[in-house]
Design a protein around this motif. Sequence first.
Motif, PDB file in Angstrom:
ATOM      1  N   THR A 347       0.814  -1.219   0.000  1.00 16.04           N
ATOM      2  CA  THR A 347       0.000   0.000   0.000  1.00 16.04           C
ATOM      3  C   THR A 347       0.847   1.268   0.000  1.00 16.04           C
ATOM      4  OG1 THR A 347      -1.798  -1.150   1.141  1.00 16.04           O
ATOM      5  CG2 THR A 347      -1.813   1.255   1.220  1.00 16.04           C
ATOM      6  N   PRO A 348       1.788   1.430   0.939  1.00 19.63           N
ATOM      7  CA  PRO A 348       2.594   2.655   0.917  1.00 19.63           C
ATOM      8  C   PRO A 348       3.508   2.764  -0.296  1.00 19.63           C
ATOM      9  CG  PRO A 348       3.389   1.144   2.597  1.00 19.63           C
ATOM     10  CD  PRO A 348       2.098   0.590   2.111  1.00 19.63           C
ATOM     11  N   VAL A 349       3.862   1.632  -0.907  1.00 20.16           N
ATOM     12  CA  VAL A 349       4.682   1.688  -2.118  1.00 20.16           C
ATOM     13  C   VAL A 349       3.903   2.355  -3.244  1.00 20.16           C
ATOM     14  CG1 VAL A 349       5.867   0.333  -3.886  1.00 20.16           C
ATOM     15  CG2 VAL A 349       6.044  -0.327  -1.484  1.00 20.16           C
ATOM     16  N   ILE A 350       2.648   1.922  -3.413  1.00 22.97           N
ATOM     17  CA  ILE A 350       1.799   2.522  -4.443  1.00 22.97           C
ATOM     18  C   ILE A 350       1.544   3.992  -4.135  1.00 22.97           C
ATOM     19  CG2 ILE A 350      -0.460   2.449  -5.562  1.00 22.97           C
ATOM     20  CD1 ILE A 350       1.306   0.143  -6.323  1.00 22.97           C
ATOM     21  N   MET A 351       1.209   4.306  -2.889  1.00 29.08           N
ATOM     22  CA  MET A 351       0.957   5.698  -2.502  1.00 29.08           C
ATOM     23  C   MET A 351       2.212   6.558  -2.680  1.00 29.08           C
ATOM     24  SD  MET A 351      -2.163   6.280  -1.637  1.00 29.08           S
ATOM     25  CE  MET A 351      -1.884   7.850  -0.820  1.00 29.08           C
ATOM     26  N   GLY A 352       3.345   6.002  -2.302  1.00 25.84           N
ATOM     27  CA  GLY A 352       4.584   6.763  -2.405  1.00 25.84           C
ATOM     28  C   GLY A 352       5.003   7.030  -3.836  1.00 25.84           C
ATOM     29  N   TRP A 353       4.668   6.118  -4.732  1.00 26.49           N
ATOM     30  CA  TRP A 353       5.080   6.249  -6.127  1.00 26.49           C
ATOM     31  C   TRP A 353       4.023   6.973  -6.965  1.00 26.49           C
ATOM     32  CZ3 TRP A 353       9.840   6.105  -7.417  1.00 26.49           C
ATOM     33  CH2 TRP A 353      10.254   5.901  -8.735  1.00 26.49           C
ATOM     34  N   SER A 354       2.953   7.439  -6.332  1.00 26.86           N
ATOM     35  CA  SER A 354       1.866   8.111  -7.059  1.00 26.86           C
ATOM     36  C   SER A 354       1.953   9.628  -6.968  1.00 26.86           C
ATOM     37  CB  SER A 354       0.507   7.659  -6.498  1.00 26.86           C
ATOM     38  OG  SER A 354       0.349   6.278  -6.610  1.00 26.86           O
ATOM     39  N   GLY A 355       3.136  10.154  -6.711  1.00 24.09           N
ATOM     40  CA  GLY A 355       3.261  11.589  -6.482  1.00 24.09           C
ATOM     41  C   GLY A 355       3.658  12.381  -7.710  1.00 24.09           C
ATOM     42  N   MET A 356       2.983  12.181  -8.831  1.00 20.60           N
ATOM     43  CA  MET A 356       3.279  12.963 -10.031  1.00 20.60           C
ATOM     44  C   MET A 356       2.881  14.424  -9.825  1.00 20.60           C
ATOM     45  SD  MET A 356       2.795   9.664 -10.707  1.00 20.60           S
ATOM     46  CE  MET A 356       1.025   9.510 -10.837  1.00 20.60           C
ATOM     47  N   ARG A 357       3.701  15.322 -10.324  1.00 17.45           N
ATOM     48  CA  ARG A 357       3.395  16.752 -10.246  1.00 17.45           C
ATOM     49  C   ARG A 357       2.877  17.234 -11.592  1.00 17.45           C
ATOM     50  NH1 ARG A 357       5.154  14.510  -5.602  1.00 17.45           N
ATOM     51  NH2 ARG A 357       5.330  16.083  -3.965  1.00 17.45           N
ATOM     52  N   ILE A 392       8.302  18.177 -12.769  1.00 17.22           N
ATOM     53  CA  ILE A 392       7.089  17.704 -13.447  1.00 17.22           C
ATOM     54  C   ILE A 392       7.439  16.651 -14.488  1.00 17.22           C
ATOM     55  CG2 ILE A 392       5.198  18.394 -14.975  1.00 17.22           C
ATOM     56  CD1 ILE A 392       5.227  21.132 -13.593  1.00 17.22           C
ATOM     57  N   LEU A 393       8.470  16.926 -15.288  1.00 18.79           N
ATOM     58  CA  LEU A 393       8.855  15.998 -16.353  1.00 18.79           C
ATOM     59  C   LEU A 393       9.310  14.661 -15.786  1.00 18.79           C
ATOM     60  CD1 LEU A 393       9.274  15.719 -19.419  1.00 18.79           C
ATOM     61  CD2 LEU A 393      11.626  16.490 -19.070  1.00 18.79           C
ATOM     62  N   LEU A 394      10.178  14.677 -14.787  1.00 25.25           N
ATOM     63  CA  LEU A 394      10.702  13.433 -14.230  1.00 25.25           C
ATOM     64  C   LEU A 394       9.613  12.609 -13.549  1.00 25.25           C
ATOM     65  CD1 LEU A 394      14.147  14.519 -12.728  1.00 25.25           C
ATOM     66  CD2 LEU A 394      13.723  13.178 -14.790  1.00 25.25           C
ATOM     67  N   THR A 395       8.765  13.275 -12.764  1.00 22.76           N
ATOM     68  CA  THR A 395       7.717  12.509 -12.083  1.00 22.76           C
ATOM     69  C   THR A 395       6.701  11.946 -13.074  1.00 22.76           C
ATOM     70  OG1 THR A 395       6.496  14.573 -11.663  1.00 22.76           O
ATOM     71  CG2 THR A 395       7.931  13.747  -9.901  1.00 22.76           C
ATOM     72  N   LEU A 396       6.410  12.720 -14.122  1.00 26.31           N
ATOM     73  CA  LEU A 396       5.478  12.220 -15.134  1.00 26.31           C
ATOM     74  C   LEU A 396       6.061  11.040 -15.895  1.00 26.31           C
ATOM     75  CD1 LEU A 396       3.869  15.388 -16.793  1.00 26.31           C
ATOM     76  CD2 LEU A 396       2.726  13.648 -15.428  1.00 26.31           C
ATOM     77  N   VAL A 397       7.315  11.182 -16.337  1.00 27.86           N
ATOM     78  CA  VAL A 397       7.912  10.143 -17.182  1.00 27.86           C
ATOM     79  C   VAL A 397       8.332   8.931 -16.353  1.00 27.86           C
ATOM     80  CG1 VAL A 397       9.826   9.603 -18.726  1.00 27.86           C
ATOM     81  CG2 VAL A 397       8.650  11.797 -18.924  1.00 27.86           C
ATOM     82  N   VAL A 398       9.142   9.158 -15.318  1.00 30.09           N
ATOM     83  CA  VAL A 398       9.674   8.031 -14.547  1.00 30.09           C
ATOM     84  C   VAL A 398       8.568   7.341 -13.745  1.00 30.09           C
ATOM     85  CG1 VAL A 398      11.301   7.333 -12.753  1.00 30.09           C
ATOM     86  CG2 VAL A 398      11.937   9.114 -14.414  1.00 30.09           C
ATOM     87  N   GLN A 399       7.859   8.095 -12.921  1.00 34.10           N
ATOM     88  CA  GLN A 399       6.798   7.484 -12.120  1.00 34.10           C
ATOM     89  C   GLN A 399       5.584   7.144 -12.982  1.00 34.10           C
ATOM     90  OE1 GLN A 399       6.768  10.731  -9.060  1.00 34.10           O
ATOM     91  NE2 GLN A 399       6.983   9.057  -7.612  1.00 34.10           N
ATOM     92  N   GLY A 400       5.265   8.040 -13.923  1.00 33.17           N
ATOM     93  CA  GLY A 400       4.074   7.822 -14.737  1.00 33.17           C
ATOM     94  C   GLY A 400       4.143   6.587 -15.602  1.00 33.17           C
ATOM     95  N   LEU A 401       5.310   6.290 -16.148  1.00 30.87           N
ATOM     96  CA  LEU A 401       5.439   5.115 -17.015  1.00 30.87           C
ATOM     97  C   LEU A 401       5.611   3.821 -16.223  1.00 30.87           C
ATOM     98  CD1 LEU A 401       7.719   6.499 -19.885  1.00 30.87           C
ATOM     99  CD2 LEU A 401       5.241   6.117 -19.915  1.00 30.87           C
ATOM    100  N   THR A 402       6.132   3.920 -15.007  1.00 29.33           N
ATOM    101  CA  THR A 402       6.388   2.701 -14.226  1.00 29.33           C
ATOM    102  C   THR A 402       5.277   2.361 -13.245  1.00 29.33           C
ATOM    103  OG1 THR A 402       7.642   4.012 -12.614  1.00 29.33           O
ATOM    104  CG2 THR A 402       8.885   2.965 -14.392  1.00 29.33           C
TER     105      THR A 402
END
Length: 524
Positions: A347-357, A392-402
């Motif tokens: 649960t916290p892994v998903i929540m922690g990795w969902s912080g796209m700006r 914004i770019l890094l969180t969108l690309v790195v977190q958003g794609l993974t």
Amino acid sequence: MLQNFIFFLVIVGIIVLLIMLANKIKVAYPILLVFAGLGISFIPGIPVVHVEPELIFLIFLPPLLYEAAWNTSWKELWRWRRIIFSFAFVVVFFTALSVGLVANYFIPGFSLALGFLLGGIVSPPDAVSAGAILKFVKIPKRFSSILEGESLLNDASSLIIFRFAMVATATGQFIWQDAAGSFVWMCLGGVAIGTLIAFIFMKLHKLLPTDVNMDIILTLMTPFIMYITAEELHASGILAVVSGGLFLSNRSHTFLSSSARLRTVNVWESFCFLLNGLVFMLIGLNLPQIVGGMGETSIYTAFGYGVLVTVVLIVVRFFAAYMAVITTVVMRNFISVADPQMPSWKTPVIMGWSGMRGVVSLAAALSIPLTLEDGSPFPQRNLILFITFVVILLTLVVQGLTLPLLIERFKIQDPDFTKPAKQIDSEIQIELAKIAVDKIRKEYPEKLEKFPVLKDQLQAWETRLNSSEIIFNYGEYEKIYKDILEAQRQWLINKNRQELLLDEEIIRKHLRLLDLQQEKIGMG
């Protein structure tokens, strides 16, 4: 002027095409829009896109937050209130403080006030980005509810931090006592003003002889009036819009007709779709101007600062997510909590990795004035903008794609909704049919012979009650029904073409009814 109009028209067309492509390849559309804006900005002769900083908040944030509040479930917001409020206020403040300290220590020329300013800008995760990414994966409802609720409130808290940091940067001083009093007024005043204006607009809808078009116009005016009024009274315009939107959305059935509700939803979805697309495109279009104004700081050094801030944001969010789970496990021994089950480590892994700006961070960064009150340039403005862009770019690309891959790998089961959605839908339809049959049999039995259509409708409801079949997977039935609707639609179109004296509005009405039938059974 005409040239710029054509340019923006082309941009809107590109936005639509890219979002269609994103849906086709199942990639979050903000990612494509940011890269597209960046690519377009390097084309020779492209007009320079410049929006006055003070208009950014006014143009984009009120309607986007109002639409988000309108679509937020108050029930889910209240159920997860503890974790939502902790992430929206405590975690945002802790994030802004962490970014401020790191920026002050590692970035030359960054005072603590400037660090807090940057922290206030990049601290709130973006619901639009998360929603665009999570639409392609199956995720427990509680996750989406928490992310939606958090994004509504953390925008307000981060922008309050942003405002105080702006004052400290401009004046060079920060008085805690005054700030605490202002913070209380901004929160309480914003909620009170938003709720009061929402109540007034609800009464206007009820008392005035409005039609559907007027109702839609009133809903479009509402968030801007809430925001401007609150800001003029030095309260939080964001909290005013959010609280007013929540107030009206939970009472929309009392003051809007069914036609107004249907058409208002369509108008607002299209309006916010366009605003979101423009904001993410603006992120890319503005980058070359931002880079050109960074002065002696090289792009590689500035990019490194952006990576550093991004790492801080991710680490702080992971820490907060695990602390939330630990707090829940401890506090469940003393108070009742929304989740009685033992939280999984996933649960916290998903929540922690969902912080796209996204939208709010960009709007806040672009709203920084070009100069201070004495006319001197605002310190480090372009570097702050560039760091925000990188985050914004890094969180969108790195977190958003993974993130979708992570969710698919974890295969988290939804502990709240164990029945298939279609089974729940069928059960509701059966209960609604039962209510209708009981109502007619008890209160209108003598009307059955007078109105044959009522008798036919009663028979249809009774047939649904007597049927023991609940369709979980439509399969071949879905294809057959869709073919029937398409045949009816084609007949209407041909009839309209063949009969020149036939009022086309009648045909359009029946075409809309067919669309509603198709939408109602989930075949849209």
